[in-house]
Design an enzyme around this catalytic site. Sequence first.
Site, PDB file in Angstrom:
ATOM      1  N   CYS A 117       0.813  -1.213   0.000  1.00  0.00           N
ATOM      2  CA  CYS A 117       0.000   0.000   0.000  1.00  0.00           C
ATOM      3  C   CYS A 117       0.848   1.265   0.000  1.00  0.00           C
ATOM      4  O   CYS A 117       0.494   2.262  -0.653  1.00  0.00           O
ATOM      5  CB  CYS A 117      -0.943  -0.005   1.196  1.00  0.00           C
ATOM      6  SG  CYS A 117      -0.105  -0.071   2.794  1.00  0.00           S
ATOM      7  N   HIS A 172      -1.996   0.481   7.136  1.00  0.00           N
ATOM      8  CA  HIS A 172      -2.326   0.816   5.754  1.00  0.00           C
ATOM      9  C   HIS A 172      -1.927   2.253   5.475  1.00  0.00           C
ATOM     10  O   HIS A 172      -1.793   3.076   6.395  1.00  0.00           O
ATOM     11  CB  HIS A 172      -3.832   0.631   5.522  1.00  0.00           C
ATOM     12  CG  HIS A 172      -4.253   0.705   4.093  1.00  0.00           C
ATOM     13  ND1 HIS A 172      -3.719  -0.104   3.113  1.00  0.00           N
ATOM     14  CD2 HIS A 172      -5.166   1.510   3.458  1.00  0.00           C
ATOM     15  CE1 HIS A 172      -4.284   0.177   1.951  1.00  0.00           C
ATOM     16  NE2 HIS A 172      -5.156   1.160   2.134  1.00  0.00           N
ATOM     17  N   ASP A 229      -7.788   5.969  -2.355  1.00  0.00           N
ATOM     18  CA  ASP A 229      -6.966   4.815  -1.967  1.00  0.00           C
ATOM     19  C   ASP A 229      -6.568   4.055  -3.228  1.00  0.00           C
ATOM     20  O   ASP A 229      -7.361   3.272  -3.767  1.00  0.00           O
ATOM     21  CB  ASP A 229      -7.743   3.909  -1.022  1.00  0.00           C
ATOM     22  CG  ASP A 229      -6.845   2.860  -0.364  1.00  0.00           C
ATOM     23  OD1 ASP A 229      -5.690   2.714  -0.803  1.00  0.00           O
ATOM     24  OD2 ASP A 229      -7.291   2.218   0.600  1.00  0.00           O
TER      25      ASP A 229
END
Length: 707
Positions: A452, A496, A512
Amino acid sequence: MTASSGTAIGNGQRRGAARLRAFVSWLTRAQVSSAARERRDVMVLLFAVAFVALPQFEHLPGWAIGVVALLWCWRAWITLRNLPLPGRVAMLPLLALAAGAVWLHYRTLLGREAGVTFLLLLLALKLLEMRATRDVFVVVFLSFFILLTQFMHSQALPVALMTLGAVVALFFVLVSVSLKGDDLPAGRKLRLVGLIALKAVPLAVVLFLLFPRIDNPLWGLPRDAFASSTGLSNSMSPGGISQLLQSEAIAFRVRFAGSPPENQYLYWRGPVFGGFDGRTWSPLTQRVAAPPPLRVDADPASAVDYTVTLEPSQRDWLFALELPASLPTAEGLNPRASHDGQLLAGRLITSRTRYEARSFTRFAFGLNETALSLRNWLALPSGFNPRTLQFAADLRARLQAAGGERATADRRAVDAVLDHFRQGGFRYTLEPPLLGRDSVDEFLFDSRLGFCEHYASAFVVLMRALDVPARVVTGYQGGEVNPVDGFVTVRQSDAHAWTEVWLAGRGWTRVDPTSVVAPVRIEQGLRELARQTGAGPLFTIGAGTGAGWMRVVQRLRFNWEALENSWNQWVLSYSAEQQMTPLEQFGFAPDWRVLASMLALAVSIVATVLAVVSLRHRVRRDPLADLEARFRRRLERAGVQYQATDGLRALAGRLASELAPASRVEAEAILRLLERWRYSPASANVPSAAVRDLRARVRRFRVRFAD
């Protein structure tokens, strides 16, 4: 392997099992010889000391573990072989060597680590000069003190259970060495220990509820508060967050007032990064202009209430669902919100902290940003990632050729970069490759493999190169609902990174990039993604599979975590504020003087009751005499005539002519058993099983007369 060798191995295993059974029987049965009792008690004490010392090995240097183990084995060998103990003169050099070794390693004999290490060495040395009962008491009491030091490292439920087991073992030794008359079997001694523990429970409960709570650890040293911990960092570089994947440590637990939101809404906001040096993201320190006050416009219908139990992190970060509606409520927390929406406490989180919060899942914020304040989120370092900058320049030229307003162009820029991630052959991996100096270039154009933080970093760099204000947000995404207690457990492996871009009319908007490359990660969580890719911890891989044994493991894990959470919530999180709440409910002033008075009163009452129970005169009852009296009363109620002076045989003779055959046979059997166990030589040692069988017979007996 030949048949003869297989037979030899089988015989050896049987002999080993027989020797083990004999050793266990020697430890547990009553001993007649005083020498045998002493040797047995020493071995039991050695096992208790091992139970005390083993949990400490995690915190000891290797040489100390070796010395303690060697001295323990030495004493066990002396006991089993009935060898003489080393002389007292020989103990002085050993003591000097132990003190010198601790001094050389820690440069002190005081403090937590040095003190505990020295105590364990002294305990092991004391085992070698243990000759009298007084020495046994010294070892036991020193073991009790060392047990307390374990709580300076951890107060988790496993530590409490191990401590409870060690206390039982030590009290077993105390009971054993305190017997002046005949020895008792291990079962009788354990019952005595259980009675002692039951008497201690009321006093322990009173002290737990009413003894004034203190905010800091009783034996905490100043440097203890700054111990390292696993979790998010105050910076982000490629591979940093992905390393947390292997950590199943719990970051925090959440209890929602209603049903938890869907997984794609579970973004737990943490540090926000705006500074970039070409490889590492860090909090923004140099600003072009002061940021405006934080302003949130939200849909009230999306409000969510919940309670967070945050594990110690040695940081001042408070995690909340995006976006907090107000500051959390908790005693002594003094929370505040930064201009970028991060919640911060007024102190470091050095102990488990619980706070209540409310958040909106549909919101807009940052609409009051100015053109000057937005420039804070546009800076890029020079001389890094040239291919990325060229790619952004080409993309900007295409977007400008399409025309349109600035707000529309910014949204098209976001969509274009996301389409590039979606269609450019990028893959989400839990084991990303190492990247060099131009990390974004290597990720976008070479490896196309990342976690991520790779996608978030590359996206923000591209946005800023396209003149769109953007920043990196780190925290946790998702969580696992425990079906046993309903808590959502957020682990370090749920760490994250995502991004926020500023769009006209919408303010700071969450984007995202991971969701377009690996939507399973956001919609169903990291555990499902790990299961599909075959990476991650064992129980993570098995989640959702049809393997029966894995489902059993999952259920056991959920139950254990629910039990551990209850321990944390009701025991470890019991604070001074909670202690004062009952005083207010009963109309008392929430003051420590009132609490101390109530404690003194409660302790006095409990101590008085325990004294009455413990010191009352006890009449030792004979269970066989009680059974005989019960049998005679049953005959009397049925109308059987007999003399009070009739013995068991005379009573059997009377019944022979009055009762029906079946009832007469059962009565004669009961009377024979009573005579055997009460009046024969076998009555000196009546098995408990025989008493239970006779009690069952008397209970089932029914008087039926002959026709």
